[in-house]
Design a protein around this motif. Sequence first.
Motif, PDB file in Angstrom:
ATOM      1  N   SER A  60     -56.795 -20.128 -18.090  1.00 26.16           N
ATOM      2  CA  SER A  60     -57.593 -19.057 -18.676  1.00 26.16           C
ATOM      3  C   SER A  60     -59.019 -19.465 -18.987  1.00 26.16           C
ATOM      4  CB  SER A  60     -56.919 -18.567 -19.961  1.00 26.16           C
ATOM      5  OG  SER A  60     -56.751 -19.644 -20.860  1.00 26.16           O
ATOM      6  N   GLY A  61     -59.331 -20.717 -18.894  1.00 26.79           N
ATOM      7  CA  GLY A  61     -60.695 -21.166 -19.173  1.00 26.79           C
ATOM      8  C   GLY A  61     -60.683 -22.535 -19.800  1.00 26.79           C
ATOM      9  N   GLY A  62     -61.869 -23.144 -19.898  1.00 23.51           N
ATOM     10  CA  GLY A  62     -61.959 -24.458 -20.503  1.00 23.51           C
ATOM     11  C   GLY A  62     -61.644 -25.591 -19.567  1.00 23.51           C
ATOM     12  N   LYS A 115     -51.108 -35.992 -17.902  1.00 18.50           N
ATOM     13  CA  LYS A 115     -51.748 -35.351 -16.753  1.00 18.50           C
ATOM     14  C   LYS A 115     -53.016 -34.623 -17.166  1.00 18.50           C
ATOM     15  CE  LYS A 115     -50.900 -32.028 -13.005  1.00 18.50           C
ATOM     16  NZ  LYS A 115     -49.864 -31.237 -12.287  1.00 18.50           N
ATOM     17  N   VAL A 116     -54.119 -34.984 -16.501  1.00 20.56           N
ATOM     18  CA  VAL A 116     -55.401 -34.346 -16.775  1.00 20.56           C
ATOM     19  C   VAL A 116     -55.849 -33.476 -15.603  1.00 20.56           C
ATOM     20  CG1 VAL A 116     -56.815 -36.261 -15.908  1.00 20.56           C
ATOM     21  CG2 VAL A 116     -57.720 -34.756 -17.694  1.00 20.56           C
ATOM     22  N   ALA A 117     -55.280 -33.691 -14.418  1.00 20.14           N
ATOM     23  CA  ALA A 117     -55.680 -32.898 -13.250  1.00 20.14           C
ATOM     24  C   ALA A 117     -54.575 -32.930 -12.202  1.00 20.14           C
ATOM     25  CB  ALA A 117     -56.978 -33.420 -12.645  1.00 20.14           C
ATOM     26  N   GLY A 118     -54.600 -31.916 -11.354  1.00 15.49           N
ATOM     27  CA  GLY A 118     -53.702 -31.847 -10.216  1.00 15.49           C
ATOM     28  C   GLY A 118     -54.475 -31.433  -8.975  1.00 15.49           C
ATOM     29  N   THR A 136     -60.894 -30.023 -18.891  1.00 15.65           N
ATOM     30  CA  THR A 136     -62.094 -30.645 -19.455  1.00 15.65           C
ATOM     31  C   THR A 136     -62.174 -30.447 -20.965  1.00 15.65           C
ATOM     32  OG1 THR A 136     -63.332 -28.644 -18.856  1.00 15.65           O
ATOM     33  CG2 THR A 136     -63.423 -30.513 -17.318  1.00 15.65           C
ATOM     34  N   ALA A 137     -61.987 -29.233 -21.450  1.00  8.10           N
ATOM     35  CA  ALA A 137     -62.086 -28.927 -22.872  1.00  8.10           C
ATOM     36  C   ALA A 137     -60.761 -29.220 -23.580  1.00  8.10           C
ATOM     37  CB  ALA A 137     -62.473 -27.460 -23.058  1.00  8.10           C
ATOM     38  N   PRO A 138     -60.770 -29.284 -24.918  1.00  9.35           N
ATOM     39  CA  PRO A 138     -59.507 -29.441 -25.644  1.00  9.35           C
ATOM     40  C   PRO A 138     -58.520 -28.343 -25.266  1.00  9.35           C
ATOM     41  CG  PRO A 138     -61.358 -29.758 -27.125  1.00  9.35           C
ATOM     42  CD  PRO A 138     -61.937 -29.262 -25.828  1.00  9.35           C
ATOM     43  N   THR A 153     -53.202 -33.441 -20.975  1.00  9.93           N
ATOM     44  CA  THR A 153     -54.341 -33.897 -21.751  1.00  9.93           C
ATOM     45  C   THR A 153     -55.602 -33.349 -21.103  1.00  9.93           C
ATOM     46  OG1 THR A 153     -55.378 -35.819 -22.811  1.00  9.93           O
ATOM     47  CG2 THR A 153     -54.722 -36.083 -20.511  1.00  9.93           C
ATOM     48  N   SER A 154     -56.751 -33.688 -21.662  1.00 11.41           N
ATOM     49  CA  SER A 154     -58.033 -33.216 -21.127  1.00 11.41           C
ATOM     50  C   SER A 154     -59.070 -34.315 -21.294  1.00 11.41           C
ATOM     51  CB  SER A 154     -58.490 -31.953 -21.865  1.00 11.41           C
ATOM     52  OG  SER A 154     -58.869 -32.260 -23.195  1.00 11.41           O
ATOM     53  N   LEU A 155     -60.195 -34.153 -20.616  1.00 11.13           N
ATOM     54  CA  LEU A 155     -61.277 -35.121 -20.777  1.00 11.13           C
ATOM     55  C   LEU A 155     -61.719 -35.203 -22.231  1.00 11.13           C
ATOM     56  CD1 LEU A 155     -63.559 -34.462 -17.653  1.00 11.13           C
ATOM     57  CD2 LEU A 155     -61.765 -36.188 -17.939  1.00 11.13           C
ATOM     58  N   ALA A 156     -61.835 -34.055 -22.894  1.00 15.39           N
ATOM     59  CA  ALA A 156     -62.270 -34.044 -24.283  1.00 15.39           C
ATOM     60  C   ALA A 156     -61.294 -34.804 -25.171  1.00 15.39           C
ATOM     61  CB  ALA A 156     -62.448 -32.614 -24.777  1.00 15.39           C
ATOM     62  N   GLU A 157     -60.000 -34.564 -24.965  1.00 21.75           N
ATOM     63  CA  GLU A 157     -58.997 -35.210 -25.800  1.00 21.75           C
ATOM     64  C   GLU A 157     -58.904 -36.703 -25.527  1.00 21.75           C
ATOM     65  OE1 GLU A 157     -55.527 -32.895 -25.037  1.00 21.75           O
ATOM     66  OE2 GLU A 157     -56.265 -31.168 -26.161  1.00 21.75           O
TER      67      GLU A 157
END
Length: 253
Positions: A60-62, A115-118, A136-138, A153-157
């Motif tokens: 949905s975004g982020g 996991k941060v990306a697929g 990328t965002a929380p 997870t995310s880059l921000a976290e």
Amino acid sequence: MFEHLVAPAGPYAAIRVVPSTGSTNADLVAAAPTTPDRTVLIAEAQSAGQGRRGRSWVSSGGGLYLSVLLRPDVPPARLPWITLLTGLALVRATAWAGVTATLKWPNDLLIDDAKVAGVLAETTTGAVVVGVGLNTAPLPPGVQPGAGGLPPTSLAEAGARVTDRFAVAEVLLAELAALESEWRAAHGLPGALLAEYREHSATIGRDVRVELTGRELLGAAEDVLEDGTLVVRDREGTSHTVSAGDVVHLRVR
């Protein structure tokens, strides 16, 4: 369909950005007959994102949601490397953003086993569309673990220095262009890129469960070969090459 267009953009024929869509991969697959080589579609949100084995997910975004259409003139048997190359581009881009990531064969980017990306690659007539979903965002509360129980997870976290998705996209696309050009010039052979992939692999050396159609394979992941296949030695000592399947990293007891 496309509301914003930047073309040409460095090595890319076009980079198109839309506020939202169902799936960037599906859009480029549908548009493939008239879409030039190295065309990029970025969506700020997706409502029908796609994963492996037909899995769906809402973004949905982020995050960064993008797909690239490629027309590499290489033997079809070497096309699976596009997924691995995209993983390497993600490793380089996240390092630039300030975090260390590793690769779970064949298509997940991990930070500390989360996991941060697929990555999802799909072949269509005369082209391959490779898609990336990068957090990328929380993350909002309540995001559930993905396939294999991987926590998200995310880059921000993870404490990244840079979390702006368009800044990360710029680096990611530059790295992907460099990697894919090198691979394409070698007619689909990985060359030195294989050693780089092995260096960043989180799967090699791990006990794994590979979920195959109708069965599963338990053993130790030993290597990734030049053709991109994974070598798994089962508990009886027999080595198997796996070209497709969901890999679950087993926890050390």
